[in-house]
Design a protein around this motif. Structure first.
Motif, mmCIF file in Angstrom:
data_model
loop_
_atom_site.group_PDB
_atom_site.id
_atom_site.type_symbol
_atom_site.label_atom_id
_atom_site.label_comp_id
_atom_site.label_asym_id
_atom_site.label_seq_id
_atom_site.Cartn_x
_atom_site.Cartn_y
_atom_site.Cartn_z
ATOM 1 N N LEU A 173 0.833 -1.209 0.000
ATOM 2 C CA LEU A 173 0.000 0.000 0.000
ATOM 3 C C LEU A 173 0.866 1.257 0.000
ATOM 4 O O LEU A 173 0.606 2.215 -0.737
ATOM 5 C CB LEU A 173 -0.916 -0.009 1.215
ATOM 6 C CG LEU A 173 -2.074 -1.007 1.201
ATOM 7 C CD1 LEU A 173 -2.782 -1.014 2.548
ATOM 8 C CD2 LEU A 173 -3.064 -0.681 0.096
ATOM 9 N N THR A 177 1.269 4.075 -3.032
ATOM 10 C CA THR A 177 0.991 5.481 -2.734
ATOM 11 C C THR A 177 2.170 6.369 -3.095
ATOM 12 O O THR A 177 2.023 7.387 -3.784
ATOM 13 C CB THR A 177 0.646 5.647 -1.244
ATOM 14 O OG1 THR A 177 -0.483 4.829 -0.925
ATOM 15 C CG2 THR A 177 0.319 7.098 -0.931
ATOM 16 N N ALA A 287 -10.036 -0.553 -2.555
ATOM 17 C CA ALA A 287 -9.226 -0.105 -1.412
ATOM 18 C C ALA A 287 -9.798 -0.647 -0.106
ATOM 19 O O ALA A 287 -9.044 -1.044 0.802
ATOM 20 C CB ALA A 287 -9.174 1.419 -1.382
ATOM 21 N N SER A 290 -8.700 -4.187 0.231
ATOM 22 C CA SER A 290 -7.284 -4.272 0.590
ATOM 23 C C SER A 290 -7.064 -3.932 2.061
ATOM 24 O O SER A 290 -6.285 -4.593 2.756
ATOM 25 C CB SER A 290 -6.467 -3.324 -0.294
ATOM 26 O OG SER A 290 -6.606 -3.653 -1.658
#
Length: 429
Positions: A173, A177, A287, A290
């Motif tokens: 993650l 990002t 998302a 996740s």
């Protein structure tokens, strides 16, 4: 793979006695200095996810750089999987010969160097070649670091494998990002080059810590691995041998990875095409899935200590199956999103626990075998979903994820019962 769980010197909570796959409560608590070893292993898992995500977010730019059609890009990307699968069994043997810690450090150094290579390719053939190397490094790291984690778990007597895999998820993650934020500032060559240098620095630190001492003290024995040769051989009198149990655990990992791959590639498409939501809402849905998976892994250690690994895997498979049925067939967006959350929570701990149990049964060879089968599920899942969707529609195709989640639960239960039989016969002998 939790980041914040702290090893203490208290006696670990005894797992459910009926679960022979649970860690033994009689093992010693962590010796002085072992929190540093756990931190180093956590760093390796997080770096693995960070590097892979860093490459993934730059795929569109590298696709344009090599002038690849979608079909040719798909073939090049397949080289990542091919490289990983090809090296897993040989790396398992290297772990037995040189030690899990040495192989982990060497494999991670190789992966850090390889992550810079895709940005240097200027043809599809060259991209396929460097991705084969990148996949080999990725596969080698996964076998080495999971085998080292199995050793660590044997030493501390706590089932912390889900925590390590939570670090991998968080690293992914964070990598996605950071990669997205820097996409407008750095070229693929610059960004992947920085990843390579930074990754080597982290590897130097974590590797130094990891190589200082054995992860398994001499006083700690794993009965499944250290048993005499007659008990570790082929199954007798109807009792399965370790290889069959490892293969069953590989099936568990395969079913879990099938669902993870399917959700990653087809989840957002299901939301946009079948639920007719905007791309932004679809991205938020993935998302949520996740984050649910990450949260499930962060809490996985405590769940295993309370209920045992088999119950966690079986319950996880059933929860994921129910969630996928809702997500695939419900016509209302809130229900579909709730289904995605259940899938993430249900699948979160199945793969790490299957790998841990395979390592307990057959050491690095068990980790390599189960990982190879699991990785195959992640590779096969998306194309199988696509084939089924073409003939039956995407919602019906996604039902296959629910069926395989239920199969994972059944296989985990079969391993538990077979292992119980082995322990009873061993005690009688």
């Amino acid at each position: 793979m939790p980041l914040r769980n702290k090893i203490t010197n208290r006696t670990p909570v005894a797992p459910t006695p009926a679960d022979p796959l649970a860690p033994s409560a009689s093992r010693t608590s962590s010796p002085t200095g072992w929190p540093a070893a756990r931190l180093a292993l956590t760093g390796f898992f997080a770096l693995d996810g960070f590097l892979f995500a860093g490459w993934v977010v730059r795929i569109p730019e590298i696709k344009a750089q090599v002038h690849a059609s979608p079909g040719l890009l798909g073939l090049a990307l397949l080289c990542v999987s091919a490289g990983a699968v090809l090296v897993m069994t040989p790396v398992g043997r290297l772990c037995l010969r040189f030690g899990n810690q040495v192989v982990t450090v060497g494999a991670m150094a190789f992966l850090c160097a390889a992550v810079a290579l895709p940005a240097q390719a200027h043809s599809v053939v060259a991209l396929g070649g460097v991705l084969l190397l990148f996949g080999a490094g990725y596969g080698a790291v996964n076998v080495g670091v999971n085998s080292a984690a199995v050793d660590y778990i044997a030493g501390v007597g706590r089932p912390v494998m889900p925590a390590f895999h939570a670090a991998y998820s968080l690293g992914g993650l964070l990598g996605a990002t950071v990669g997205g934020l820097l996409a407008q500032v750095l070229s693929p060559a610059q960004y992947l080059g920085l990843l390579s240098v930074g990754g080597l620095a982290v590897t130097a630190w974590a590797g130094t810590v990891l190589l200082r001492r054995p992860l398994v003290p001499a006083a700690v024995r794993r009965p499944e691995v250290d048993a005499p040769s007659d008990a570790a051989g082929p199954g007798r009198a109807g009792v399965p041998g370790p290889l069959l149990l490892v293969l069953l655990l590989g099936v568990v990992a395969l079913c879990d990875a099938y669902g993870e791959g399917a959700l990653a590639d087809w989840g957002t498409l299901h939301l946009t095409e079948d639920l007719h939501v905007s791309p932004g809402v679809a991205a938020a849905g993935f998302a949520a899935y996740s984050l649910a998976m990450t949260a499930g892994r962060v809490s996985g250690t405590r769940l295993v200590e309370l209920f045992g690994p088999t119950r966690v895997m079986v319950t996880g498979g059933l929860v994921a199956g129910a969630g996928m049925l809702v997500a695939a067939l419900a016509p209302w967006l809130p229900l579909v999103l709730a289904g995605f959350l259940l899938v993430g929570i249900g699948l979160s701990n199945i793969f790490p626990l299957a790998i841990d149990r395979a390592g307990a049964l057959d050491g690095p060879k068990g980790v390599a075998t189960a990982s190879m089968l699991g990785y195959g599920g992640m590779v096969l899942g998306p194309p199988i979903i696509g084939f089924l969707a073409q003939g039956l529609g995407l919602p019906t195709a996604l039902v296959s994820v629910a069926l395989l989640a239920a199969l994972a639960a059944a296989a985990a239960l079969a391993v538990q019962r077979a292992t119980s039989s082995r322990h009873r016969r061993g005690s009688a002998a």
